[in-house]
Structure formats: C-alpha cells, structure tokens
Design a protein around this motif. Structure first.
Motif, PDB file in Angstrom:
ATOM      1  N   GLU A  23       0.810  -1.215   0.000  1.00 24.22           N
ATOM      2  CA  GLU A  23       0.000   0.000   0.000  1.00 24.22           C
ATOM      3  C   GLU A  23       0.851   1.276   0.000  1.00 24.22           C
ATOM      4  OE1 GLU A  23      -3.820   1.354   2.405  1.00 24.22           O
ATOM      5  OE2 GLU A  23      -3.669  -0.802   2.162  1.00 24.22           O
ATOM      6  N   GLU A  24       2.077   1.200   0.480  1.00 26.99           N
ATOM      7  CA  GLU A  24       2.930   2.381   0.530  1.00 26.99           C
ATOM      8  C   GLU A  24       3.261   2.906  -0.865  1.00 26.99           C
ATOM      9  OE1 GLU A  24       5.205   1.538   4.745  1.00 26.99           O
ATOM     10  OE2 GLU A  24       6.185   0.953   2.888  1.00 26.99           O
ATOM     11  N   LYS A  25       3.259   2.031  -1.864  1.00 26.98           N
ATOM     12  CA  LYS A  25       3.605   2.438  -3.218  1.00 26.98           C
ATOM     13  C   LYS A  25       2.446   3.163  -3.913  1.00 26.98           C
ATOM     14  CE  LYS A  25       7.019  -1.156  -3.961  1.00 26.98           C
ATOM     15  NZ  LYS A  25       6.866  -2.541  -3.556  1.00 26.98           N
ATOM     16  N   ILE A  26       1.231   2.973  -3.426  1.00 22.73           N
ATOM     17  CA  ILE A  26       0.066   3.585  -4.068  1.00 22.73           C
ATOM     18  C   ILE A  26      -0.005   5.062  -3.670  1.00 22.73           C
ATOM     19  CG2 ILE A  26      -2.440   3.546  -4.299  1.00 22.73           C
ATOM     20  CD1 ILE A  26      -2.301   0.556  -3.554  1.00 22.73           C
ATOM     21  N   LEU A  27       0.177   5.939  -4.642  1.00 28.33           N
ATOM     22  CA  LEU A  27       0.172   7.367  -4.368  1.00 28.33           C
ATOM     23  C   LEU A  27      -1.083   8.056  -4.872  1.00 28.33           C
ATOM     24  CD1 LEU A  27       3.893   8.105  -5.278  1.00 28.33           C
ATOM     25  CD2 LEU A  27       2.900   7.782  -3.006  1.00 28.33           C
ATOM     26  N   GLU A  28      -1.771   7.394  -5.794  1.00 29.67           N
ATOM     27  CA  GLU A  28      -3.031   7.937  -6.294  1.00 29.67           C
ATOM     28  C   GLU A  28      -3.988   6.789  -6.572  1.00 29.67           C
ATOM     29  OE1 GLU A  28      -1.459   9.384 -10.551  1.00 29.67           O
ATOM     30  OE2 GLU A  28      -0.939  10.695  -8.882  1.00 29.67           O
ATOM     31  N   VAL A  29      -5.257   7.122  -6.672  1.00 33.71           N
ATOM     32  CA  VAL A  29      -6.273   6.080  -6.811  1.00 33.71           C
ATOM     33  C   VAL A  29      -7.448   6.633  -7.617  1.00 33.71           C
ATOM     34  CG1 VAL A  29      -7.475   6.657  -4.654  1.00 33.71           C
ATOM     35  CG2 VAL A  29      -7.512   4.309  -5.477  1.00 33.71           C
ATOM     36  N   ASP A  30      -8.118   5.735  -8.343  1.00 31.90           N
ATOM     37  CA  ASP A  30      -9.351   6.117  -9.032  1.00 31.90           C
ATOM     38  C   ASP A  30     -10.504   5.822  -8.090  1.00 31.90           C
ATOM     39  OD1 ASP A  30      -8.309   6.963 -11.521  1.00 31.90           O
ATOM     40  OD2 ASP A  30      -7.951   4.867 -12.052  1.00 31.90           O
ATOM     41  N   VAL A  31     -11.405   6.757  -7.958  1.00 32.30           N
ATOM     42  CA  VAL A  31     -12.527   6.584  -7.047  1.00 32.30           C
ATOM     43  C   VAL A  31     -13.783   7.150  -7.699  1.00 32.30           C
ATOM     44  CG1 VAL A  31     -12.123   8.767  -5.827  1.00 32.30           C
ATOM     45  CG2 VAL A  31     -13.284   6.908  -4.651  1.00 32.30           C
ATOM     46  N   THR A  32     -14.926   6.585  -7.339  1.00 34.00           N
ATOM     47  CA  THR A  32     -16.201   7.134  -7.809  1.00 34.00           C
ATOM     48  C   THR A  32     -16.850   7.863  -6.641  1.00 34.00           C
ATOM     49  OG1 THR A  32     -16.426   5.278  -9.342  1.00 34.00           O
ATOM     50  CG2 THR A  32     -18.398   6.583  -8.907  1.00 34.00           C
ATOM     51  N   LEU A  33     -17.059   9.158  -6.841  1.00 31.80           N
ATOM     52  CA  LEU A  33     -17.719   9.988  -5.822  1.00 31.80           C
ATOM     53  C   LEU A  33     -19.189  10.115  -6.218  1.00 31.80           C
ATOM     54  CD1 LEU A  33     -15.065  12.859  -5.713  1.00 31.80           C
ATOM     55  CD2 LEU A  33     -15.169  10.818  -4.276  1.00 31.80           C
ATOM     56  N   TYR A  34     -20.064  10.149  -5.234  1.00 34.53           N
ATOM     57  CA  TYR A  34     -21.502  10.224  -5.522  1.00 34.53           C
ATOM     58  C   TYR A  34     -22.090  11.523  -4.994  1.00 34.53           C
ATOM     59  CZ  TYR A  34     -21.358   5.461  -7.156  1.00 34.53           C
ATOM     60  OH  TYR A  34     -21.069   4.342  -7.873  1.00 34.53           O
ATOM     61  N   TYR A  35     -22.727  12.253  -5.918  1.00 30.20           N
ATOM     62  CA  TYR A  35     -23.404  13.510  -5.578  1.00 30.20           C
ATOM     63  C   TYR A  35     -24.863  13.425  -6.026  1.00 30.20           C
ATOM     64  CZ  TYR A  35     -18.724  15.612  -5.279  1.00 30.20           C
ATOM     65  OH  TYR A  35     -17.424  15.906  -4.941  1.00 30.20           O
ATOM     66  N   PRO A  36     -25.771  14.045  -5.258  1.00 29.96           N
ATOM     67  CA  PRO A  36     -27.162  14.100  -5.721  1.00 29.96           C
ATOM     68  C   PRO A  36     -27.296  15.107  -6.867  1.00 29.96           C
ATOM     69  CG  PRO A  36     -26.940  15.018  -3.496  1.00 29.96           C
ATOM     70  CD  PRO A  36     -25.582  14.609  -3.941  1.00 29.96           C
ATOM     71  N   ASP A  37     -28.278  14.878  -7.733  1.00 24.50           N
ATOM     72  CA  ASP A  37     -28.550  15.875  -8.768  1.00 24.50           C
ATOM     73  C   ASP A  37     -29.260  17.066  -8.131  1.00 24.50           C
ATOM     74  OD1 ASP A  37     -31.139  14.989  -8.345  1.00 24.50           O
ATOM     75  OD2 ASP A  37     -31.446  14.247 -10.373  1.00 24.50           O
ATOM     76  N   ASP A  38     -29.327  18.167  -8.886  1.00 27.98           N
ATOM     77  CA  ASP A  38     -29.921  19.405  -8.364  1.00 27.98           C
ATOM     78  C   ASP A  38     -31.367  19.234  -7.926  1.00 27.98           C
ATOM     79  OD1 ASP A  38     -27.631  20.898  -8.636  1.00 27.98           O
ATOM     80  OD2 ASP A  38     -28.172  21.720 -10.597  1.00 27.98           O
ATOM     81  N   ASN A  39     -32.077  18.283  -8.532  1.00 26.85           N
ATOM     82  CA  ASN A  39     -33.491  18.076  -8.201  1.00 26.85           C
ATOM     83  C   ASN A  39     -33.694  17.130  -7.024  1.00 26.85           C
ATOM     84  OD1 ASN A  39     -34.022  19.604 -10.501  1.00 26.85           O
ATOM     85  ND2 ASN A  39     -34.036  17.777 -11.791  1.00 26.85           N
ATOM     86  N   GLY A  40     -32.614  16.525  -6.529  1.00 26.05           N
ATOM     87  CA  GLY A  40     -32.749  15.575  -5.424  1.00 26.05           C
ATOM     88  C   GLY A  40     -33.519  14.328  -5.819  1.00 26.05           C
ATOM     89  N   THR A  41     -33.313  13.867  -7.061  1.00 27.80           N
ATOM     90  CA  THR A  41     -34.024  12.670  -7.493  1.00 27.80           C
ATOM     91  C   THR A  41     -33.139  11.432  -7.538  1.00 27.80           C
ATOM     92  OG1 THR A  41     -33.649  13.273  -9.806  1.00 27.80           O
ATOM     93  CG2 THR A  41     -35.772  13.909  -8.831  1.00 27.80           C
ATOM     94  N   ARG A 157     -24.646  -0.410   0.634  1.00 24.08           N
ATOM     95  CA  ARG A 157     -24.740   0.411  -0.573  1.00 24.08           C
ATOM     96  C   ARG A 157     -26.213   0.707  -0.925  1.00 24.08           C
ATOM     97  NH1 ARG A 157     -21.227   1.999  -4.232  1.00 24.08           N
ATOM     98  NH2 ARG A 157     -21.929   2.381  -6.359  1.00 24.08           N
ATOM     99  N   MET A 158     -26.472   1.955  -1.307  1.00 23.09           N
ATOM    100  CA  MET A 158     -27.841   2.392  -1.564  1.00 23.09           C
ATOM    101  C   MET A 158     -28.072   2.513  -3.074  1.00 23.09           C
ATOM    102  SD  MET A 158     -27.878   5.074   1.637  1.00 23.09           S
ATOM    103  CE  MET A 158     -29.548   5.685   1.445  1.00 23.09           C
ATOM    104  N   ASP A 159     -28.121   1.363  -3.746  1.00 22.58           N
ATOM    105  CA  ASP A 159     -28.294   1.355  -5.200  1.00 22.58           C
ATOM    106  C   ASP A 159     -29.633   1.939  -5.636  1.00 22.58           C
ATOM    107  OD1 ASP A 159     -25.812   0.317  -5.971  1.00 22.58           O
ATOM    108  OD2 ASP A 159     -26.468  -1.735  -5.574  1.00 22.58           O
ATOM    109  N   SER A 160     -30.617   1.951  -4.755  1.00 23.92           N
ATOM    110  CA  SER A 160     -31.937   2.489  -5.126  1.00 23.92           C
ATOM    111  C   SER A 160     -31.862   3.992  -5.430  1.00 23.92           C
ATOM    112  CB  SER A 160     -32.928   2.253  -3.979  1.00 23.92           C
ATOM    113  OG  SER A 160     -32.518   2.965  -2.824  1.00 23.92           O
ATOM    114  N   LEU A 161     -30.793   4.658  -4.984  1.00 26.37           N
ATOM    115  CA  LEU A 161     -30.659   6.102  -5.232  1.00 26.37           C
ATOM    116  C   LEU A 161     -29.976   6.405  -6.562  1.00 26.37           C
ATOM    117  CD1 LEU A 161     -29.553   7.359  -1.700  1.00 26.37           C
ATOM    118  CD2 LEU A 161     -31.852   7.318  -2.671  1.00 26.37           C
ATOM    119  N   LEU A 162     -29.459   5.369  -7.208  1.00 22.05           N
ATOM    120  CA  LEU A 162     -28.688   5.601  -8.447  1.00 22.05           C
ATOM    121  C   LEU A 162     -29.573   5.652  -9.674  1.00 22.05           C
ATOM    122  CD1 LEU A 162     -25.675   3.250  -7.687  1.00 22.05           C
ATOM    123  CD2 LEU A 162     -25.883   5.676  -7.232  1.00 22.05           C
TER     124      LEU A 162
END
Length: 162
Positions: A23-41, A157-162
């Motif tokens: 793990e010490e060699k890993i300096l960066e990582v790909d990640v998926t961030l989750y944000y709500p849309d403007d309408n909150g849907t 995980r809250m897949d129902s929100l996706l």
C-alpha cells in the motif's frame, strides 16, 4: 492473568499502525464519488483520479467528496462546516467519523438526509472491500443525522438512489 489482555491489546495496536508494504507504493487512486442531482431525485457517480498525499484512500475519497468541485447539475450535500475526523475500515465496514457540524449544520429533510447518507455510503462502497458504512459523529454512533434515517447500524450500498 491481568497481563494477558494488555499484551494482546498492545499486539493488536501495533499491527493496526503498520501499513502493508504494497500500500505504501500507491500514491493515487481512481474513485467514484456520488453527488445528488440538483433536483434531489438520484445520485450520480463521478469518476475521479485523486492523489492520496499521505492519506489512506478512504479518507482521500471522503475529503474529495466534501471539497468538490461538484459537477454541473449536481449538488454538494455535506454541510460545509462539517469536518472529517477520520475513516477506519474494520472487516468490511468503513467507520466514518465527522464533527458534530454534520448534523448541526444539516438543513435538508428526509430526502436530503437520504442523499447525504447515500453520497457517503456509495462513495465508500465503491471500494470492493467495503460492504457497509457506519457514520459516527465525534466518535460516537448516532441514531440519525436529522431524525429521518436509522444510522444505528452500518448502512449497505444504496443502489436504489442511483
């Protein structure tokens, strides 16, 4: 007899502070961030390539989620004044510790609370080794952020929100 638990505790503490060599060699990582849309849907996943800068990948992911920038058409849901106090993964559960401003400065209703929790939970469960997330405030388990959602148990995980 009373010495044995202490020795065991010390052994466990030592193990948790040592990082695996790979793990010490890993300096960066790909990640998926989750944000709500403007309408909150629904929540939208946004792939980001982030530098760890000495942080573990879980902390880096949540700090990046909190800091933005938020993609157009989506909204930041975590209160600006909330601070991330730490993230610790135990087994397959990530424990995310926030300052009390997470609930004190949260202004949404039930849908907002669901999206706030979903944003954190889905971001951390995008790491395959994390199956559930426990949200803590000031190191303590909480029943809810604003009274709408049961947070006394780790949330999957809250897949129902996706």
């Amino acid at each position: 007899e009373s010495n044995q638990p202490t020795a065991q505790t010390q052994k466990n503490d030592k193990r948790s502070t040592e990082k695996p060599k790979t793990e010490e060699k890993i300096l960066e990582v790909d990640v998926t961030l989750y944000y709500p849309d403007d309408n909150g849907t629904k929540l939208f996943g946004v792939k980001r390539h982030i530098k760890l800068a000495g942080r573990d990948k879980y902390t880096a992911a949540i700090e990046t989620l909190m800091a933005g920038p938020v993609p157009k058409g989506q909204t930041a849901i975590i209160p600006r004044r909330a601070k991330l106090l730490g993230v610790k993964v135990e087994g397959d559960t990530a424990k995310v510790n926030f300052s009390r401003e997470l609930s004190k400065n949260f202004v949404g209703g039930s849908t907002g609370e669901e999206f706030l929790v979903g944003s954190i939970v889905n971001t951390l469960t995008s790491f395959k080794e994390v199956n559930a997330v426990q949200i803590l405030i000031e190191g303590q388990e909480v029943e809810s952020i604003s009274g709408h959602m049961d947070l006394s148990v780790p949330i999957k995980r809250m897949d129902s929100l996706l």
